[in-house]
Design a protein around this motif. Sequence first.
Motif, PDB file in Angstrom:
ATOM      1  N   VAL A  13      -5.204 -14.612 -37.507  1.00 43.58           N
ATOM      2  CA  VAL A  13      -3.776 -15.232 -37.380  1.00 43.58           C
ATOM      3  C   VAL A  13      -3.783 -15.902 -36.014  1.00 43.58           C
ATOM      4  CG1 VAL A  13      -1.380 -14.328 -37.314  1.00 43.58           C
ATOM      5  CG2 VAL A  13      -2.780 -13.551 -39.040  1.00 43.58           C
ATOM      6  N   THR A  14      -4.150 -15.517 -35.082  1.00 41.88           N
ATOM      7  CA  THR A  14      -4.020 -16.078 -33.632  1.00 41.88           C
ATOM      8  C   THR A  14      -4.345 -17.661 -33.810  1.00 41.88           C
ATOM      9  OG1 THR A  14      -4.754 -14.273 -32.686  1.00 41.88           O
ATOM     10  CG2 THR A  14      -4.670 -16.116 -31.173  1.00 41.88           C
ATOM     11  N   PRO A  15      -5.353 -18.246 -34.206  1.00 47.74           N
ATOM     12  CA  PRO A  15      -5.702 -19.649 -34.379  1.00 47.74           C
ATOM     13  C   PRO A  15      -4.447 -20.443 -35.309  1.00 47.74           C
ATOM     14  CG  PRO A  15      -7.660 -18.220 -34.990  1.00 47.74           C
ATOM     15  CD  PRO A  15      -6.687 -17.352 -34.950  1.00 47.74           C
ATOM     16  N   LEU A  16      -4.322 -19.594 -36.450  1.00 44.98           N
ATOM     17  CA  LEU A  16      -3.294 -20.369 -37.286  1.00 44.98           C
ATOM     18  C   LEU A  16      -2.005 -20.381 -36.409  1.00 44.98           C
ATOM     19  CD1 LEU A  16      -3.172 -18.691 -40.883  1.00 44.98           C
ATOM     20  CD2 LEU A  16      -3.972 -21.088 -39.918  1.00 44.98           C
ATOM     21  N   VAL A  41      -8.759 -16.324 -26.291  1.00 46.85           N
ATOM     22  CA  VAL A  41      -9.113 -15.178 -25.330  1.00 46.85           C
ATOM     23  C   VAL A  41      -8.298 -13.865 -26.324  1.00 46.85           C
ATOM     24  CG1 VAL A  41      -8.175 -13.595 -23.628  1.00 46.85           C
ATOM     25  CG2 VAL A  41      -8.953 -15.942 -22.907  1.00 46.85           C
ATOM     26  N   ILE A  42      -7.465 -14.208 -26.995  1.00 52.36           N
ATOM     27  CA  ILE A  42      -6.981 -13.315 -27.912  1.00 52.36           C
ATOM     28  C   ILE A  42      -8.022 -13.003 -29.032  1.00 52.36           C
ATOM     29  CG2 ILE A  42      -5.146 -12.606 -29.760  1.00 52.36           C
ATOM     30  CD1 ILE A  42      -3.109 -14.189 -27.777  1.00 52.36           C
ATOM     31  N   SER A  43      -8.473 -14.120 -29.696  1.00 49.53           N
ATOM     32  CA  SER A  43      -9.189 -14.196 -30.929  1.00 49.53           C
ATOM     33  C   SER A  43     -10.768 -13.486 -30.382  1.00 49.53           C
ATOM     34  CB  SER A  43      -9.615 -15.505 -31.352  1.00 49.53           C
ATOM     35  OG  SER A  43      -8.630 -15.853 -32.096  1.00 49.53           O
ATOM     36  N   PHE A  44     -11.151 -13.850 -29.086  1.00 48.56           N
ATOM     37  CA  PHE A  44     -12.277 -13.311 -28.853  1.00 48.56           C
ATOM     38  C   PHE A  44     -12.261 -11.755 -28.451  1.00 48.56           C
ATOM     39  CE2 PHE A  44     -15.498 -12.429 -25.266  1.00 48.56           C
ATOM     40  CZ  PHE A  44     -16.616 -12.707 -25.956  1.00 48.56           C
ATOM     41  N   TYR A  45     -11.045 -11.129 -28.042  1.00 46.33           N
ATOM     42  CA  TYR A  45     -10.823  -9.829 -27.841  1.00 46.33           C
ATOM     43  C   TYR A  45     -11.028  -9.496 -29.255  1.00 46.33           C
ATOM     44  CZ  TYR A  45      -8.264  -5.557 -27.544  1.00 46.33           C
ATOM     45  OH  TYR A  45      -7.955  -4.198 -27.396  1.00 46.33           O
ATOM     46  N   ALA A  46     -10.236  -9.945 -30.274  1.00 40.74           N
ATOM     47  CA  ALA A  46     -10.137  -9.145 -31.746  1.00 40.74           C
ATOM     48  C   ALA A  46     -11.759  -9.228 -32.166  1.00 40.74           C
ATOM     49  CB  ALA A  46      -9.289 -10.107 -32.371  1.00 40.74           C
ATOM     50  N   ALA A  47     -12.488 -10.347 -31.951  1.00 37.48           N
ATOM     51  CA  ALA A  47     -13.711 -10.461 -32.245  1.00 37.48           C
ATOM     52  C   ALA A  47     -14.633  -9.240 -31.647  1.00 37.48           C
ATOM     53  CB  ALA A  47     -14.416 -11.958 -32.128  1.00 37.48           C
ATOM     54  N   MET A  48     -14.418  -9.070 -30.358  1.00 36.01           N
ATOM     55  CA  MET A  48     -15.054  -7.902 -29.799  1.00 36.01           C
ATOM     56  C   MET A  48     -14.824  -6.499 -30.303  1.00 36.01           C
ATOM     57  SD  MET A  48     -15.911  -8.594 -25.807  1.00 36.01           S
ATOM     58  CE  MET A  48     -14.119  -8.514 -25.317  1.00 36.01           C
TER      59      MET A  48
END
Lengths: 484, 499
Positions: A13-16, A41-48
């Motif tokens: 959702v963050t990139p959207l 940063v938020i997406s990367f955190y989620a991906a981690m």
Amino acid sequence: MISADIAIILGLVTPLVVALLTPVLGMRPDLRDLLGPVGGVISFYAAMRVALAVMNGVTPEWFILSISEGLDFSFKVTPLGAIFGLVASGLWIMAAIYSVGYMRGNKEASQTRFNAFYAVAVHAALAIAWSGNLLMLFIFYEVLTFSTYPLVIHKQTTEALRAGRLYMGILVGTSLMLLLPGVIWVWVSTGSLDFVPGGILSGKIDPAYVPWMLALFAFGIGKSALMPIHRWLPAAMVAPTPVSALLHAVAVVKAGVFTMLMVVVYVFGYDFLAITGGSVWLIWLASFTIIASSVIAIKKDDIKARLAYSTISQLSYIVLGAALASEMAIKGAALHIVMHASAKITLFFCAGAIYVSAHLNKVSQLNGLGYRMPVVFIAFFLASLSIIGIPPLGGSWSKFLLMAGAAQNGMIMIIVVLAVSSLMNVWYLLEPVIRGFYLPEKEPVKVERHLLVVIPPLLTALLCIILFFAPWPFLSLINLMVMS
Amino acid sequence: MINWMLHLPGIIVVVPLLLAIIVALLPARMGWAGAVLGSGLSFCAAIVLTSHMLEIDALNRLSYFLGGWPPPWGIEFAVDHATSLVILAVTGLGFITTISSNTLIYNDIHHDDKGRFYASWLLVLGGLLGLIMTADAFNLFVFFEISSLASVTLVAMGCGRDKRALVAAFNYLVIGAIGATFYVIGVGFCYATTGTLNMIDMATRLPLAVNQIPVYVGLGFMVTGIMVKAAVFPVHFWLPPSYGFAPMAVTSLLAAIATKASLYVLIRVLMTVFGGFPDMPVMIMQWVLMPLALMAILLGTILAIYEKDAKIMLAHSSVAQIGYIVLGFGVATIAGVQAGFIHIANHAMIKGGMFIGLGGMAMAIVGKTGISDLSGLGRKMPLTSSGFLICGLSLIGVPLTAGFISKFYLVSAIISAGYWQIAALVLFSSALSVIYLWRLVETLWFSPIIETETRLPEQPMIYLPLWVLAIANIWFGIDAGLITGLAKMASVSLFGGGL
């Protein structure tokens, strides 16, 4: 600490949200340009979070709805998907920072539209990485194509529009005419599109048809730029460099080879492919692509065109690994997604930095520029070494695994191909560096200083070194992929 | 206390017809309100009807005897799942195009003519609904005539802007009359053999007449007549000019619903009336409809690529899209007919939206629809053009839109029936359709803006209905269960003999 299921939602959702907020903040460029890095940063955190959960043996899922019986609109993370998610979101942070510097330094028009579609493209890449079945993968594969079109034709010149037509023509054409029937063929013969370790096709399809079905995927996935459907990639270089860097070195092309790997590992099952021998033709086609595009790259004077052909060659390493269909080769192919992404994005960052600072875009113009822009040229040098496959840089691991995979299959010719390709890499990638440091400057060039386009390549070049010493997070995910 | 549920099939058809007469008598300015009321009531009734049909299983049906006279003497309206799906699509699109019509006819219809215009409009709607609902073969002919005479009137009203509308309307009239005559001749043959006009009666008696030549002749005449009405290649040639020269509002109505009703009648006659007849209907579907559908798909797409007028281009694309629907029917499996019904509903949303959007943009440039006239309009009218684009993406079958669901089901049906080459042709032509849509995209967004003096602002009465359709296209592209489920039941009920 959030749960992995929530992390999927957050990451997607963050990139959207970034894409939707960008036009809202269009009048306030500073805030607008902050959205990208923060979203990254938020997406990367989620991906981690997602990747950690996968490493612990959990499968994070997000079920949204059932499209109709047997077809779910859902996300479900495989080990390979976790890897691609990490790559796409992690490099988005760098690319978002870089893109601010590049677009402002170059005084490009329509930056709001650019940023919005950039974020949509990242969303599509993450959705591809985490898609729950082959249909979802196909859906977001197309979303990625359509969302990158406005980025490719960003300059809106006749040349850009023509490149846009080629881009859409090849990517949409191949995916609709070959990939979609491939997906439907799988659906009709197995009644399922789920990703199952070991594949779903074994026993469901006559082995005589396997090469044909594989051909539908290999040529249908135009994004993996196998010859002869590679023309869109050099054409797409007309886009601003941040697009070439993140999308045409990482998100879009890696989505292509990622799809290819997913199909081989989770739909065909690489054991099934190896037994039927259905992928032997692809081994040779990929080898041909590796050598042929390296030859073309040597002859290109335009830096971005040279890098584009180098990308085509490197993508075929991954296709080659998939086609070899042995455990070691698949591991090498998966690892090469990571290693090549970090190195190639560095090279594009450097090419863009040179363009913004010195307004040069030809290899032959770079004489003596190394001392004027030392950081950029050193970053370029390190990334080149990684692509060539020299320790202590990350690229050496994946090339080693691929060669070991070829040896496992007893294909000595393939080892020769990989070795020759490395030599050609030396030739066309080190030429700019050598010109920069060893040849005298022809005429003095005015070099502007733009900090935001210099830092990201330096960081990603350091990442190439780190990946040599610490490839374990990716290796453990890859081991999960081949074990399960 | 009247049980409204029992009367729904009648209400859906009678309300628009009745309001047509009332609207003709009222002052012209009341026309639009009457039409909105009529189509809205029908739509609500159709929703109730469909939700009722969803609760009963695929082999049941609802019957309604007009005037309480049971068949074979009286006229019967019958509703099964196939009927309710098409009724829902037709009333829904009828309602939405009616809402936008008052603004769309701004350049075409004089204010004083609105009474007549909306009376004809409601007659078209009521006629088409009757066509779908009726279970009486002769009554079907009557509704054919009501709807086509009224549509001819509507097409001819485009003459205020372009006199060629009159020629197009005249051709439409003549060809439509030939089609209807063929149909009624066919009915005559079947009536002579079976002695009944009720479709269900006919279906039970026809198998007894297997070796009688008149039945075959009758079938041929009926199918040919309906094909003319449904604009199936090669008897489609009336469609591009009449869509092209009709007022934009009329085009949006006809393109969304008119051919859909006839396509439904085609499959109804083949599978219900002749359902018990061995071999013949399946043979017609596989050996007549399928090749013609392929020709329609290729020809329509290619003509659309070379067309210079956006409106006629979309009309050519309609011919191709009708081809996709007929192709689904032609596969003659449960999955194939299901795919055909899915595309009936989805294409109604797609084309309705595209013509409303195109109309909204054309209004701003005094009704011109040449592709070069639209240059740069996308940036001037972002709301209208982006809604148009979403429907356009659905037309070419981009994932996350309804068009993709259609294509997925169609190609799945074709491949599982084993027609590999046909699947390849379908996918090839759908990739070709990207070309003509992309020409519009480049013109609308990436070409210079032509400055004209009279440029109307974006009209809420156009972009709101358009966006309803655009969102519906996305909604049913993701949550496709309603349409695919209904279509599945429709197909199952038709294969069970239907009605």
